[in-house]
Design a protein around this motif. Structure first.
Motif, PDB file in Angstrom:
ATOM      1  N   SER A   1       0.726  -1.193  -0.115  1.00  0.00           N
ATOM      2  CA  SER A   1      -0.145  -0.102  -0.017  1.00  0.00           C
ATOM      3  C   SER A   1       0.882   1.371  -0.110  1.00  0.00           C
ATOM      4  O   SER A   1       0.260   2.346  -0.072  1.00  0.00           O
ATOM      5  CB  SER A   1      -0.822  -0.095   1.247  1.00  0.00           C
ATOM      6  OG  SER A   1      -0.156   0.057   2.489  1.00  0.00           O
ATOM      7  N   GLY A   2       2.157   0.983  -0.019  1.00  0.00           N
ATOM      8  CA  GLY A   2       3.039   2.159   0.402  1.00  0.00           C
ATOM      9  C   GLY A   2       2.892   2.717   1.704  1.00  0.00           C
ATOM     10  O   GLY A   2       3.435   3.814   2.084  1.00  0.00           O
ATOM     11  N   MET A   3       2.618   2.032   2.715  1.00  0.00           N
ATOM     12  CA  MET A   3       2.472   2.402   4.090  1.00  0.00           C
ATOM     13  C   MET A   3       3.876   2.215   4.641  1.00  0.00           C
ATOM     14  O   MET A   3       4.606   3.200   5.309  1.00  0.00           O
ATOM     15  CB  MET A   3       1.758   1.063   4.788  1.00  0.00           C
ATOM     16  CG  MET A   3       1.859   1.269   6.352  1.00  0.00           C
ATOM     17  SD  MET A   3       0.893   0.081   7.155  1.00  0.00           S
ATOM     18  CE  MET A   3       1.256   0.411   8.867  1.00  0.00           C
TER      19      MET A   3
ATOM     20  N   ILE B   1      -4.591  -2.589  -6.977  1.00  0.00           N
ATOM     21  CA  ILE B   1      -5.864  -3.058  -6.687  1.00  0.00           C
ATOM     22  C   ILE B   1      -6.002  -3.290  -5.251  1.00  0.00           C
ATOM     23  O   ILE B   1      -6.757  -3.826  -4.733  1.00  0.00           O
ATOM     24  CB  ILE B   1      -6.140  -4.317  -7.356  1.00  0.00           C
ATOM     25  CG1 ILE B   1      -5.106  -5.563  -6.917  1.00  0.00           C
ATOM     26  CG2 ILE B   1      -6.266  -4.463  -8.819  1.00  0.00           C
ATOM     27  CD1 ILE B   1      -5.533  -6.902  -7.273  1.00  0.00           C
ATOM     28  N   VAL B   2      -4.940  -2.729  -4.547  1.00  0.00           N
ATOM     29  CA  VAL B   2      -4.923  -2.527  -3.113  1.00  0.00           C
ATOM     30  C   VAL B   2      -5.677  -1.191  -2.508  1.00  0.00           C
ATOM     31  O   VAL B   2      -4.860  -0.150  -2.741  1.00  0.00           O
ATOM     32  CB  VAL B   2      -3.509  -2.633  -2.511  1.00  0.00           C
ATOM     33  CG1 VAL B   2      -3.552  -2.589  -0.755  1.00  0.00           C
ATOM     34  CG2 VAL B   2      -2.962  -4.020  -2.752  1.00  0.00           C
TER      35      VAL B   2
ATOM     36  N   ARG C   1      -3.828   1.620  -0.643  1.00  0.00           N
ATOM     37  CA  ARG C   1      -2.786   2.452  -1.270  1.00  0.00           C
ATOM     38  C   ARG C   1      -3.275   3.623  -1.729  1.00  0.00           C
ATOM     39  O   ARG C   1      -2.860   4.749  -1.624  1.00  0.00           O
ATOM     40  CB  ARG C   1      -2.263   1.896  -2.690  1.00  0.00           C
ATOM     41  CG  ARG C   1      -1.522   2.760  -3.606  1.00  0.00           C
ATOM     42  CD  ARG C   1      -1.039   2.161  -4.748  1.00  0.00           C
ATOM     43  NE  ARG C   1      -0.684   2.838  -5.627  1.00  0.00           N
ATOM     44  CZ  ARG C   1      -0.067   2.630  -6.853  1.00  0.00           C
ATOM     45  NH1 ARG C   1      -0.190   1.289  -7.295  1.00  0.00           N
ATOM     46  NH2 ARG C   1       0.525   3.419  -7.732  1.00  0.00           N
ATOM     47  N   TYR C   2      -4.650   4.165  -2.109  1.00  0.00           N
ATOM     48  CA  TYR C   2      -5.085   4.978  -2.742  1.00  0.00           C
ATOM     49  C   TYR C   2      -5.582   6.056  -1.487  1.00  0.00           C
ATOM     50  O   TYR C   2      -5.594   7.375  -1.419  1.00  0.00           O
ATOM     51  CB  TYR C   2      -6.474   4.942  -3.589  1.00  0.00           C
ATOM     52  CG  TYR C   2      -5.978   4.133  -4.651  1.00  0.00           C
ATOM     53  CD1 TYR C   2      -5.090   4.707  -5.957  1.00  0.00           C
ATOM     54  CD2 TYR C   2      -6.157   2.716  -4.795  1.00  0.00           C
ATOM     55  CE1 TYR C   2      -4.708   4.064  -7.053  1.00  0.00           C
ATOM     56  CE2 TYR C   2      -5.693   2.009  -5.825  1.00  0.00           C
ATOM     57  CZ  TYR C   2      -4.986   2.877  -7.016  1.00  0.00           C
ATOM     58  OH  TYR C   2      -4.515   1.729  -8.210  1.00  0.00           O
ATOM     59  N   TYR C   3      -6.311   5.558  -0.419  1.00  0.00           N
ATOM     60  CA  TYR C   3      -6.545   6.025   0.661  1.00  0.00           C
ATOM     61  C   TYR C   3      -5.326   6.927   1.484  1.00  0.00           C
ATOM     62  O   TYR C   3      -5.611   8.041   1.939  1.00  0.00           O
ATOM     63  CB  TYR C   3      -7.278   5.329   1.810  1.00  0.00           C
ATOM     64  CG  TYR C   3      -7.887   5.885   3.171  1.00  0.00           C
ATOM     65  CD1 TYR C   3      -8.935   6.897   2.961  1.00  0.00           C
ATOM     66  CD2 TYR C   3      -7.168   5.539   4.234  1.00  0.00           C
ATOM     67  CE1 TYR C   3      -9.211   7.554   4.209  1.00  0.00           C
ATOM     68  CE2 TYR C   3      -7.364   6.335   5.328  1.00  0.00           C
ATOM     69  CZ  TYR C   3      -8.619   7.350   5.396  1.00  0.00           C
ATOM     70  OH  TYR C   3      -9.030   7.679   6.473  1.00  0.00           O
ATOM     71  N   ILE C   4      -4.413   5.987   1.572  1.00  0.00           N
ATOM     72  CA  ILE C   4      -3.057   6.769   2.395  1.00  0.00           C
ATOM     73  C   ILE C   4      -2.467   7.945   1.422  1.00  0.00           C
ATOM     74  O   ILE C   4      -2.173   8.944   2.038  1.00  0.00           O
ATOM     75  CB  ILE C   4      -1.976   5.409   2.640  1.00  0.00           C
ATOM     76  CG1 ILE C   4      -2.441   4.585   3.567  1.00  0.00           C
ATOM     77  CG2 ILE C   4      -0.883   6.238   3.070  1.00  0.00           C
ATOM     78  CD1 ILE C   4      -1.702   3.137   3.506  1.00  0.00           C
ATOM     79  N   GLN C   5      -2.541   7.819   0.199  1.00  0.00           N
ATOM     80  CA  GLN C   5      -2.216   8.729  -0.916  1.00  0.00           C
ATOM     81  C   GLN C   5      -3.011  10.065  -0.569  1.00  0.00           C
ATOM     82  O   GLN C   5      -2.486  11.264  -0.473  1.00  0.00           O
ATOM     83  CB  GLN C   5      -2.081   8.294  -2.160  1.00  0.00           C
ATOM     84  CG  GLN C   5      -1.059   7.435  -2.259  1.00  0.00           C
ATOM     85  CD  GLN C   5      -0.921   6.869  -3.925  1.00  0.00           C
ATOM     86  OE1 GLN C   5      -1.927   7.319  -4.737  1.00  0.00           O
ATOM     87  NE2 GLN C   5      -0.197   5.971  -4.509  1.00  0.00           N
ATOM     88  N   ALA C   6      -4.179   9.722  -0.587  1.00  0.00           N
ATOM     89  CA  ALA C   6      -5.132  10.898  -0.278  1.00  0.00           C
ATOM     90  C   ALA C   6      -5.024  11.435   1.074  1.00  0.00           C
ATOM     91  O   ALA C   6      -4.973  12.640   1.208  1.00  0.00           O
ATOM     92  CB  ALA C   6      -6.568  10.287  -0.522  1.00  0.00           C
TER      93      ALA C   6
END
Length: 347
Positions: free
Chosen positions: A278-280, A297-298, A301-306
């Motif tokens: 996720s990039g965490m 598709i995780v 990843r997009y929530y953490i970026q946002a």
């Protein structure tokens, strides 16, 4: 509507009655925030440093003193040869060695078992011992001038906890009703099956918001992480993400037949991908191409970026439109698949 509310109250009472579950649900965010905020850190501090004194003069002595006075490095020993310094590093008694050569040349010998930290130690040391007579180099760090790792970890913890708690608890709750045989009783009640599922999800939605607010309060007042962006948009995007997690929990509940299977599926499908892809912890851009495709598709990843953009950078909702669109699409797809499988199971 009365029947719907009675289902919501029934599920809420069941959650509140289980004190151990409540302790885990609210204790886990607090513990993780303290761990990631204070214990698990990538900040450079107390690097054990050895100085090789074979070519020491006034200028190099000044450089060593600047290093010793910084909060990042601790001069543990001075040795006469580079070989002695290397032996100390190999023996785990030092992390970094400074070897001053002729004409004020400088060599770093570093413990490279953790290449990221080794690179940071070298960069910090170069900055600390830079020649004062040289032209000053101005460095401006945007968004995180103190280079604190908590700025990076708080959005990541939010992404991990919300999807784990919402998806896992929702799936286990529905599967528990199936195990006990009470799901069939609920489904033949006057309330429509869809309303039964929504009623069971509502308490977990409220619980997720309570956990989210707890994390935000700890981030702001305990860890000192600023909320630069709009609190409204932070909560709005988080609401979308929570709905996605609840939809995923419903989908898992359709596949699993026992609470143990639901728990294992949630852990296997969510925990490892969230932590690793996720990039965490690791930048997605640094991963091999195939893992970057899988990470697409995780959802975290997009929530953490946002969240990093909204909380730390303070941007507007337009700058996270891509992340929001992906999360909205995933939510719609997961919810549609879960409800379709649920209706098929009823038939």
């Amino acid at each position: 509507m009365k029947q719907f509310l009675s289902f919501v109250i029934k599920e809420a009472k069941h959650i509140l009655r289980d004190k151990r579950t409540m302790l885990i649900l609210f204790g886990m965010p607090v513990v993780l925030m303290f761990l990631f905020g204070f214990a698990i850190t990538t900040d450079v501090k107390n690097v054990r440093t050895v100085v090789v004194t074979s070519q020491m003069d006034y200028q190099t002595q000044q450089a060593v003193e600047r290093l010793a006075q910084s909060e990042y490095f601790t001069i543990t020993q001075t040795v006469s040869t580079p070989q002695e310094a290397e032996r100390l590093i190999r023996g785990q008694k030092a992390d970094l060695a400074l070897v001053f050569g002729k004409n004020h040349s400088l060599q770093f010998t570093v413990d490279g078992s953790d290449p990221n930290m080794a690179q940071q130690w070298t960069a910090y040391a170069q900055q600390v011992i830079a020649n004062p007579s040289a032209p000053p180099v101005n460095q401006k760090l945007l968004y995180n001038p103190q280079m604190r790792s908590a700025y990076n970890f708080v959005p990541a913890i939010m992404g991990m906890l919300l999807i784990l708690i919402c998806a896992m608890m929702t799936s286990i709750s529905i599967v528990r009703e199936k195990e006990r045989g009470t799901m069939e009783v609920l489904l033949v009640s006057p309330v429509r099956p869809l309303m039964v599922i929504i009623a069971k999800a509502v308490p977990y939605l409220v619980l997720a918001f309570a956990i989210l607010i707890t994390i935000l309060l700890m981030a702001r007042f305990v860890l000192g992480v600023p909320l630069q962006g709009s609190l409204f948009w932070i909560l709005a995007v988080s609401t979308l993400y929570i709905l996605l997690a609840l939809s995923l929990g419903l989908l898992i509940s359709n596949v699993a037949q026992t609470q143990l299977v639901a728990l294992l599926l949630s852990a296997m499908v969510l925990l490892m991908p969230v932590v690793m892809l996720s990039g965490m912890l690791f930048p997605v851009e640094s991963m091999p191409t195939i893992l970057q495709w899988i990470s697409a598709i995780v959802p975290p990843r997009y929530y953490i970026q946002a969240m990093r953009k909204l909380m730390i950078m303070g941007v507007g909702i337009g700058d996270v439109a891509h992340e929001v669109a992906v999360l909205a699409g995933m939510t719609a797809a997961l919810l549609a698949i879960a409800l379709k499988k649920f209706n098929v199971r009823l038939k």
